[in-house]
Write a protein that holds these residues in place. Structure first.
Motif, PDB file in Angstrom:
ATOM      1  N   SER A  39       0.837  -1.203   0.000  1.00 51.43           N
ATOM      2  CA  SER A  39       0.000   0.000   0.000  1.00 51.43           C
ATOM      3  C   SER A  39       0.871   1.252   0.000  1.00 51.43           C
ATOM      4  N   ALA A  40       1.921   1.230   0.827  1.00 52.85           N
ATOM      5  CA  ALA A  40       2.754   2.430   0.959  1.00 52.85           C
ATOM      6  C   ALA A  40       3.600   2.663  -0.291  1.00 52.85           C
ATOM      7  N   GLY A  42       4.424   2.869  -3.941  1.00 46.57           N
ATOM      8  CA  GLY A  42       3.660   2.948  -5.191  1.00 46.57           C
ATOM      9  C   GLY A  42       4.112   4.156  -5.973  1.00 46.57           C
ATOM     10  N   LEU A  43       3.176   4.748  -6.678  1.00 45.17           N
ATOM     11  CA  LEU A  43       3.519   5.915  -7.497  1.00 45.17           C
ATOM     12  C   LEU A  43       4.051   7.048  -6.622  1.00 45.17           C
ATOM     13  N   GLY A  44       3.616   7.073  -5.360  1.00 49.64           N
ATOM     14  CA  GLY A  44       4.080   8.127  -4.453  1.00 49.64           C
ATOM     15  C   GLY A  44       5.591   8.122  -4.299  1.00 49.64           C
ATOM     16  N   ASN A  45       6.182   6.943  -4.312  1.00 45.02           N
ATOM     17  CA  ASN A  45       7.639   6.852  -4.154  1.00 45.02           C
ATOM     18  C   ASN A  45       8.358   7.069  -5.469  1.00 45.02           C
ATOM     19  N   TYR A 123      -4.624   9.102  -9.351  1.00 43.74           N
ATOM     20  CA  TYR A 123      -3.702   7.957  -9.293  1.00 43.74           C
ATOM     21  C   TYR A 123      -3.932   7.049 -10.506  1.00 43.74           C
ATOM     22  N   PHE A 244       1.086  11.110   1.838  1.00 42.39           N
ATOM     23  CA  PHE A 244       0.769  10.399   0.599  1.00 42.39           C
ATOM     24  C   PHE A 244       1.544   9.093   0.520  1.00 42.39           C
ATOM     25  N   SER A 245       2.853   9.203   0.746  1.00 34.36           N
ATOM     26  CA  SER A 245       3.706   8.045   0.537  1.00 34.36           C
ATOM     27  C   SER A 245       3.470   6.959   1.581  1.00 34.36           C
ATOM     28  N   PHE A 246       3.186   7.369   2.821  1.00 35.35           N
ATOM     29  CA  PHE A 246       2.957   6.384   3.877  1.00 35.35           C
ATOM     30  C   PHE A 246       1.494   5.912   3.924  1.00 35.35           C
ATOM     31  N   SER A 247       0.684   6.378   2.989  1.00 33.16           N
ATOM     32  CA  SER A 247      -0.756   6.037   2.954  1.00 33.16           C
ATOM     33  C   SER A 247      -1.481   6.465   4.226  1.00 33.16           C
ATOM     34  N   MET A 250      -5.760   8.739   5.601  1.00 34.95           N
ATOM     35  CA  MET A 250      -6.730   8.414   4.572  1.00 34.95           C
ATOM     36  C   MET A 250      -7.468   7.122   4.867  1.00 34.95           C
ATOM     37  N   ALA A 252      -6.309   4.064   4.897  1.00 36.48           N
ATOM     38  CA  ALA A 252      -5.779   2.809   4.351  1.00 36.48           C
ATOM     39  C   ALA A 252      -5.035   2.036   5.436  1.00 36.48           C
ATOM     40  N   SER A 338      -1.244  -0.329  -4.238  1.00 34.40           N
ATOM     41  CA  SER A 338      -1.636   0.870  -3.487  1.00 34.40           C
ATOM     42  C   SER A 338      -3.099   1.214  -3.766  1.00 34.40           C
ATOM     43  N   SER A 341      -5.529  -0.755  -1.831  1.00 34.96           N
ATOM     44  CA  SER A 341      -5.727  -0.330  -0.438  1.00 34.96           C
ATOM     45  C   SER A 341      -6.599   0.921  -0.370  1.00 34.96           C
ATOM     46  N   LEU A 342      -6.507   1.752  -1.394  1.00 33.89           N
ATOM     47  CA  LEU A 342      -7.356   2.953  -1.424  1.00 33.89           C
ATOM     48  C   LEU A 342      -8.826   2.567  -1.630  1.00 33.89           C
TER      49      LEU A 342
END
Ligand code: PFF
Length: 465
Positions: A39-40, A42-45, A123, A244-247, A250, A252, A338, A341-342
């Protein structure tokens, strides 16, 4: 880092995910850690972190990001997992279960629901681009293109009326499919292979980057802090990126925490998840930023940055099309774990609070996300001139969700844990698994005082001053 995780799991692989009643659970400790890492990471990283580092001046931002992880990210991760496990329900039900009678704390769960919906809408657009890059490299379109050629390719793909939808529909449909099957059955097996796969591929890319002409300058830029350029607005971007990156903020992590067994060590798990997430982000930054310098690409390129820089590195390698296909396939999978999980945040809510069937909830939520993602996709090309608060629709969704709704959601959640439910109860929940919570005191000072004050200050001053 993954070796660390594997070692730890080898010694502790004792099926710790026992769920109350009929709720779904993960099959093993490895399953939980990996699904949460899924989940953590993903595109955020890989997509968002290098882009915000580039836009915010490099080294100083990276340092600020690290500080925000220690100050806000890690304590909030522990807090959200604990709340989830104690409440054992979805993002709204958790507050209903744990707040004093007749108090309407569950209302704060509605904010994360809105945030998940907004985040998924853009996303899916970026993940759709990633799918388009898998297809283009399979067709040999990306191979041999110069950095300028790759910029043109990104502009024409993301700016088209048709292609982004194809990628996006496919991505949302697969996400819905996995959520219908259920988080555990849907992703547990995959993440164990995928996450290490991505990490290894990034390592290979990093080594290649080091040998590019001009890469050194980029490395220095990534590490050397120039504090002159920092402002509260930069701090807001750093906090937004951590959430965002750690989810976080929100639901999740709360929802995944609700699938966590009694005897799992929450602080240790949080540490592993945070370290893995940070590791992948730093590695992506160390690949993308030096490549910018090596190919003379502008740091202000925006959302297309990695779609230009990464194929540019692959084009310096033999079998470039193959590398590009493998990379974007893995990136799409990372985005999927990710996105699952959203969507699960909304679906768990619809099932438990509204009594909707799982398949119907997933399909309904997926459909609404798809509708909202249409203007987000079009805003990168055909309707770029449509502006909201000076931003195109895509950037507006990203800014509002990541830099306002997530920190705000996180602030409310942390106030609830620190002051309403109480850190004493949280501490008891954490140590109920058998291992004592050694960092209780510093953690409760952070959760009750430092984290809420820091988020409130940065949010207010970053937005209004
Ligand atoms: N953390 C994911 C990433 O870095 O790509 C994105 C994300 C997933 C954000 C789940 C929030 C969330 F609830």
């Amino acid at each position: 880092m993954f070796i660390m995780i594997f070692d730890y799991l080898r010694y502790n692989n004792t099926g710790v995910f026992a769920l109350p009643s009929k709720r779904e659970n993960f099959g093993s400790r490895l399953g939980f850690v990996m699904a949460t890492v899924g989940s953590a990471v993903g595109l955020g990283n890989v997509w968002r972190f290098p882009t915000v580092v580039a836009e915010n001046g490099g080294g100083a931002f990276v340092l600020l990001y690290l500080a925000m992880i220690l100050l806000i990210g890690l304590p909030t991760m522990i807090a959200e997992l604990t709340l989830g496990r104690a409440g054992s329900r979805n993002i709204v039900g958790v507050f209903k279960n744990l707040s004093p009678r007749r108090q309407k704390w569950w209302l704060i769960g509605l904010l994360p629901l809105l945030a998940t919906f907004m985040v998924l809408s853009f996303y899916a657009v970026v993940a759709g681009w990633s799918i388009l890059y898998v297809a283009s490299s399979l067709l040999g379109i990306t191979a041999g293109l110069s950095a300028e050629g790759l910029e043109e390719l990104f502009a024409s793909l993301s700016g088209s009326y048709l292609y982004p939808f194809m990628g996006q529909i496919f991505f949302i449909a697969v996400t819905v499919g996995i959520v219908v099957v259920g988080v555990r059955k849907g992703i547990e097996r995959w993440v164990k292979v995928l996450m290490p796969g991505i990490f290894i591929l990034l390592l290979v890319l990093f080594v290649r980057t080091l040998f590019l002409d001009g890469a050194l300058e980029g490395l220095v830029w990534f590490f050397r802090p120039d504090f002159g350029g920092l402002s509260v607005n930069t701090a807001l971007q750093a906090v937004g990126q951590v959430f965002f990156s750690f989810s976080l903020g929100m639901g999740a992590i709360i929802t995944y925490g609700s699938y966590l067994a009694r005897d799992a060590d929450i602080p240790l798990n949080s540490l592993y998840i945070s370290a893995a997430d940070l590791g992948v982000a730093i590695l992506s930054g160390l690949i993308v930023i030096p490549t910018l310098f090596a190919f003379g690409i502008s740091p202000q390129t925006g959302p297309g940055l990695i779609f230009i820089t990464l194929p540019a590195i692959f084009n310096t390698l033999p079998w470039s099309a193959l590398w590009t296909v493998i990379f974007f396939t893995l990136l799409t999978f990372a985005a999927l774990t990710s996105a699952v999980s959203l969507l699960e945040v909304m679906v768990a809510y619809l099932i438990e609070e509204r009594n909707w069937p799982r398949a119907f909830s997933a399909a309904g939520a997926g459909f609404i996300v798809f509708i909202a993602s249409i203007p987000a996709a079009l805003s990168q090309g055909p309707v770029k001139s449509l502006r909201l608060a000076g931003l195109d629709f895509f950037s507006f969704l990203d800014f509002t969700a990541s830099n306002i709704l997530l920190p705000l959601g996180g602030l409310l959640i942390i106030i609830f844990i620190g002051w309403v439910w109480g850190t004493a109860r949280a501490g008891a929940e954490i140590s109920s698994g058998g291992s004592p919570f050694r960092w209780f005191l510093p953690w409760s000072v952070l959760v009750r005082i430092v984290v809420p004050l820091a988020i409130a200050y940065i949010l207010v001053s970053g937005l209004f001053f």
